[in-house]
Design an enzyme around this catalytic site. Structure first.
Site, PDB file in Angstrom:
ATOM      1  CG  ASP A 101      -0.336  -0.059   2.520  1.00  0.00           C
ATOM      2  OD1 ASP A 101       1.278   0.056   2.722  1.00  0.00           O
ATOM      3  OD2 ASP A 101      -0.814   0.016   3.379  1.00  0.00           O
ATOM      4  CB  SER A 102       4.479   2.025  -0.171  1.00  0.00           C
ATOM      5  OG  SER A 102       4.686   0.860  -1.099  1.00  0.00           O
ATOM      6  CD  GLU A 172       0.703  -1.740   7.943  1.00  0.00           C
ATOM      7  OE1 GLU A 172       0.434  -0.772   8.858  1.00  0.00           O
ATOM      8  OE2 GLU A 172       0.950  -1.145   6.760  1.00  0.00           O
ATOM      9  CD  GLU A 239       8.022  -0.462   7.074  1.00  0.00           C
ATOM     10  OE1 GLU A 239       7.065  -1.648   7.294  1.00  0.00           O
ATOM     11  OE2 GLU A 239       8.102   0.508   6.913  1.00  0.00           O
TER      12      GLU A 239
HETATM   13  O1  KIV Z   1       3.538  -1.461   1.514  1.00  0.00           O
HETATM   14  C1  KIV Z   1       4.509  -1.740   1.237  1.00  0.00           C
HETATM   15  O2  KIV Z   1       5.210  -1.464   0.270  1.00  0.00           O
HETATM   16  C2  KIV Z   1       4.941  -2.192   2.798  1.00  0.00           C
HETATM   17  C3  KIV Z   1       6.869  -2.987   2.369  1.00  0.00           C
HETATM   18  C4  KIV Z   1       7.588  -1.730   2.673  1.00  0.00           C
HETATM   19  C5  KIV Z   1       6.996  -3.806   3.830  1.00  0.00           C
HETATM   20  O3  KIV Z   1       5.037  -2.111   3.201  1.00  0.00           O
END
Ligand code: KIV
Length: 340
Positions: A101-102, A172, A239
């Protein structure tokens, strides 16, 4: 209609000698010259795949990831947010592609990851899945799509598999997510856990803060990792945790840990592709753990600036970039337009 969308297999199956002067495709009368549509499709700038640079490797499965972990072979994971970024990651033999979700921030320009909704994630998941032939693909459940309870979590996870074409989901959270993880994995959907810094909870954590920096906080990270393992996760992302803590957590688990900002003692690593390829303007803040393996921004900037310059000075397109026409046809056309 673009050439690439014409009935490709229908046209290419005709032999040269049997070609008529026209074909009828989807109700359209198409000149014979387009019989070469297989080639035309390759020419079209809308054709997505091109030819694979190497022989496709075997599909990465959960079993393969487990075997790698058993052998102590590091697991490689990278994010992809669309078709081209997944295509290149798959070609680079990455083991797991994560539609993180980044993407809310780095691909869609949102303020943080809390803004993105399931439908937006699914659109990106589908494009990534279409490009990925071998890597195992995992989609990130966005904030608000799984925390309300196990039933909500399972319903969203099922959408990620059926509509997003993902093979697993990531969510998460630690102990509190156990019922949701159990519900999803019992339905046969692999879950990747995510503990330590959990960006979806940044407001509660007081920002993007390193976790596990005290003995008590490190113990919490371990407890959370053990809880999601017991609930059925096939692996867990750690993380922003001190490297020593992440190494101990990794030793205490029987599933692989995938580190991001968690040092070299994890079972594998994940990075955000846009960060590690340097596909963002100079001066953008990157977390300490990001290593820039490329400078895609500079290369794109150079290419686009050169293109701009060549259009302005009429150097582009050169004759080799144009389509030919027979001399008599051109003369006929020139004659025909004289009166216009
Ligand atoms: O949203 C994301 O890209 C992530 C990774 C950085 C683990 O959760």
């Amino acid at each position: 209609m673009y050439l690439s969308s014409l009935g490709r297999s229908c046209v290419s199956s005709l032999t040269r000698s049997a070609r008529p002067s026209h074909l009828f495709l989807q109700g359209l009368r198409v000149p014979a010259v387009l019989q070469q549509s297989q080639t035309q499709a390759r020419w079209s700038s809308h054709s997505p795949m091109g030819s694979p640079p190497t022989e496709p490797r075997k599909k990465v499965t959960i079993g393969k990831l487990r075997a790698m972990h058993r052998k102590g072979e590091p697991i490689t994971m990278i994010t992809a947010h669309d078709f081209p970024s997944a295509h290149v990651a798959d070609a680079a033999d990455i083991d797991v592609i994560l539609v993180g979700d980044s993407l809310a921030m780095v691909a869609l320009g949102m303020e943080d990851t809390s803004e993105i909704v399931v439908e937006e994630m699914l659109l990106h998941c589908r494009s990534v899945a279409r490009a990925t032939k071998s890597a195992f693909v995992v989609g990130d459940l966005p904030m608000g799509s799984y925390e309300a309870g196990p039933t909500q979590a399972l319903q969203t996870a099922i959408r990620f598999v059926k509509e997003g074409r993902m093979q697993g989901v990531k969510l998460e959270g630690g102990k509190e997510m156990v019922p949701a993880i159990q519900k999803i994995t019992t339905a046969g959907i692999p879950v990747l856990g995510h503990v330590g810094l959990t960006p979806q909870r940044q407001n509660m954590l007081g920002g993007f803060r390193v976790q596990g920096k005290t003995a008590a906080s490190a113990m919490e990270v371990l407890d959370d990792a053990l809880a999601v393992q017991k609930a059925g996760c096939f692996a867990v992302v750690l993380e922003a945790v001190p490297a020593e803590v992440a190494a101990i957590v990794t030793q205490k688990l029987s599933i692989p840990t995938i580190g991001i900002g968690a040092g070299n003692g994890c079972s594998g690593q994940v990075l955000v592709q846009i960060d590690m390829t340097g596909n963002s303007p100079p001066g953008r803040h990157l977390p300490k753990f990001v290593k820039k393996y490329g400078d895609v921004w500079s290369e794109s900037l150079r290419a686009i600036k050169t293109y701009r310059e060549e259009v302005k000075t009429r150097q582009y397109p050169a004759p080799e970039h144009t389509y030919p026409i027979a001399k008599e046809e051109l003369e006929g056309f020139a004659e025909a337009v004289k009166g216009i």
